[in-house]
Design an enzyme around this catalytic site. Sequence first.
Site, short mmCIF file in Angstrom:
data_model
loop_
_atom_site.label_atom_id
_atom_site.label_comp_id
_atom_site.label_asym_id
_atom_site.label_seq_id
_atom_site.Cartn_x
_atom_site.Cartn_y
_atom_site.Cartn_z
CE LYS A 161 -2.19 28.62 8.46
NZ LYS A 161 -1.03 29.06 7.63
CG ASP A 176 0.55 33.67 10.30
OD1 ASP A 176 1.31 33.80 11.30
OD2 ASP A 176 0.89 33.10 9.25
CE LYS A 188 2.51 35.87 8.11
NZ LYS A 188 3.30 35.21 7.06
CG ASP A 207 -2.88 32.01 7.92
OD1 ASP A 207 -2.87 31.46 6.80
OD2 ASP A 207 -1.96 31.89 8.76
CG ASP A 229 5.33 33.65 9.30
OD1 ASP A 229 4.13 33.45 9.56
OD2 ASP A 229 5.73 34.43 8.41
CD GLU A 232 1.09 30.15 10.99
OE1 GLU A 232 2.24 30.51 10.69
OE2 GLU A 232 0.12 30.26 10.22
NE ARG A 243 5.46 24.60 7.40
CZ ARG A 243 6.34 24.95 6.47
NH1 ARG A 243 7.41 24.22 6.27
NH2 ARG A 243 6.14 26.02 5.74
N1 BES Z 1 -0.07 32.07 6.43
C1 BES Z 1 1.21 32.02 5.84
C2 BES Z 1 1.17 31.68 4.36
C3 BES Z 1 0.55 32.71 3.44
C4 BES Z 1 1.38 33.61 2.79
C5 BES Z 1 -0.79 32.74 3.21
C6 BES Z 1 0.81 34.53 1.92
C7 BES Z 1 -1.36 33.67 2.34
C8 BES Z 1 -0.54 34.56 1.69
C9 BES Z 1 2.09 30.96 6.52
O1 BES Z 1 1.80 30.71 7.85
C10 BES Z 1 3.47 31.49 6.47
O2 BES Z 1 3.71 32.49 7.08
N2 BES Z 1 4.35 30.81 5.73
C11 BES Z 1 5.67 31.26 5.54
C12 BES Z 1 6.61 30.10 5.77
C13 BES Z 1 8.05 30.52 5.87
C14 BES Z 1 8.28 31.29 7.14
C15 BES Z 1 8.92 29.29 5.85
C16 BES Z 1 5.79 31.77 4.10
O3 BES Z 1 5.23 31.15 3.20
O4 BES Z 1 6.39 32.82 3.92
ZN ZN Z 2 -0.19 31.07 8.43
ZN ZN Z 3 2.79 32.03 9.20
#
Ligand code: BES
Ligand code: ZN
Ligand code: ZN
Length: 500
Positions: free
Chosen positions: A267, A272, A279, A290, A349, A351, A353
């Site tokens: 990835k 992000d 966020k 990220d 968010d 993104e 996947r």
């Molecule tokens: N890049 C984040 C995941 C992440 C979170 C990485 C904390 C490192 C530390 C990912 O893209 C994301 O934002 N995931 C969300 C998904 C949710 C919106 C369903 C998450 O895990 O909060």
């Molecule tokens: Zn991310």
């Molecule tokens: Zn994200």
Amino acid sequence: MDFVVKSESLEKQRTGCIVVGVYEGGRLSPSAMALDTASGHAINAALSRGDLDGELGMTLLLPGIPNVAAERVLLVGLGPEDELVESSYHTALCAATRALSTTGAGEATLCINELPVNGRDAAWKIEQAVLAVTDTLYRFDKLKSAPPKQKRAVTTVVFHVADRPTVAAAGAVIDQAESIAAGITLARDLGNLPGNVCTPSYLADQARELGSVHGFEVTILDQAEIEKLGMNAILAVGKGSRQPPTLIVMAYHGGASDAQPVVLVGKGITFDTGGINVKSASEMDEMKFDMCGAASVFGALRAAALMKLPLNVVGIIPAAENMPDGNATRPGDVVTTMSGQTVEILDTDSEGRLVLADALTYAERYTPAVLVDVATLTGAVVTALGEIASGVFSNDDALVREVLAAGDRAWDRAWHLPLWHEYQDMFKSDIADFANVGPRGDCAITAACFLSRFTGRYPWVHLDIAGTASMTGEGKGATGRPVALLAHFLAGRSRQSPRS
Ligand code: BES
Ligand code: ZN
Ligand code: ZN
């Protein structure tokens, strides 16, 4: 840093510093005992003065002790003798390295690898020592106008081993460990770069550079080519950014020309923000990490090339920046992925996947022997496993065992989480084939299930490294994980496949 091996008697070694261990209660390790005897008990004298009690990670520097050729001896506390396990071995190594770097020693002889560590073999102890020293001395000063002044740095580490035959064996272990360390350093450097420097096109340039150094075949697909291939999920993520997305492909040919490759997919979200589902401000800067999955693919490829593994490895990186903008993807937008499946983007968010989905479909053209994707995918995996273990998911249980074993050997551990069918029902969509999040929240498992919809035709492993790829708080920065796991996984695979 040079790592070398010597077996000559310890007290005669002309070196800047000899590092030996002391257990809690003052019991000396074999090397400490040898130096103590040679020096007329200078070490025991220091201990009886109460200068060190063997507490794990405490150190004591003894300059110029009698009848010992080394300029200094560094004592490092090991904790209770029966409790020296992998993590305490690391603590002792890192403490010793930190203490060494405050001295003027340019060369140091390490003897801690002589100690029994929970049944680990000599090769494990030397590899971990090389990685711990390299990791502890790592600095990211590239963006400082004046790099902080350092004392004379340690430039050579000597491992003291018992006899001559062990010297040759240890040399091979050091070569492998240095290759892995070089991969980790590359991954940390890329991960630590901020989003305004490390953009998708910067990653593409780095791939070209790595390709020219190691002879990889590098292909960069630009936005127009991504469009032509129907990778609308990658396009949807990149739409809100001024930085166009890219798909980076690096191919290392170490195996037979017809051998199916191991494909690594990383990835590569260079920043992000969350997109329109933006966020919260707190610690958002850490979303520069990220792209650490991508960075670990760079690092693993570098390690594979330096180890000259007789194996074909393809690295694929979908790189994009997730930004809010007038042109950005809206929550509820539907895209047709390269696989033909449609996805309702309920949360912009989620993104990671999306970009991985198209990369996983694209990877089919390489007929992978196995595909490993690496992604900072979910906050949920951080809640589950913290910063200690990466989450592992797979459609093949034997492959999981292989990955877990590689992680254990590399001391870059992972933990198996399920992909049971029930989780597949949790991200339905009213209008598309499925959504990119479920209505009742989301977790690391549903994210992995989403990916599984794009991985039908090859054995597949997904590593969720959101907790392990970077450290937050004090010591904030990229860790270079899971390069060591991947390097061991690739090395293990290359032992199974014939040389070209
Ligand atoms: N890049 C984040 C995941 C992440 C979170 C990485 C904390 C490192 C530390 C990912 O893209 C994301 O934002 N995931 C969300 C998904 C949710 C919106 C369903 C998450 O895990 O909060
Ligand atoms: Zn991310
Ligand atoms: Zn994200």
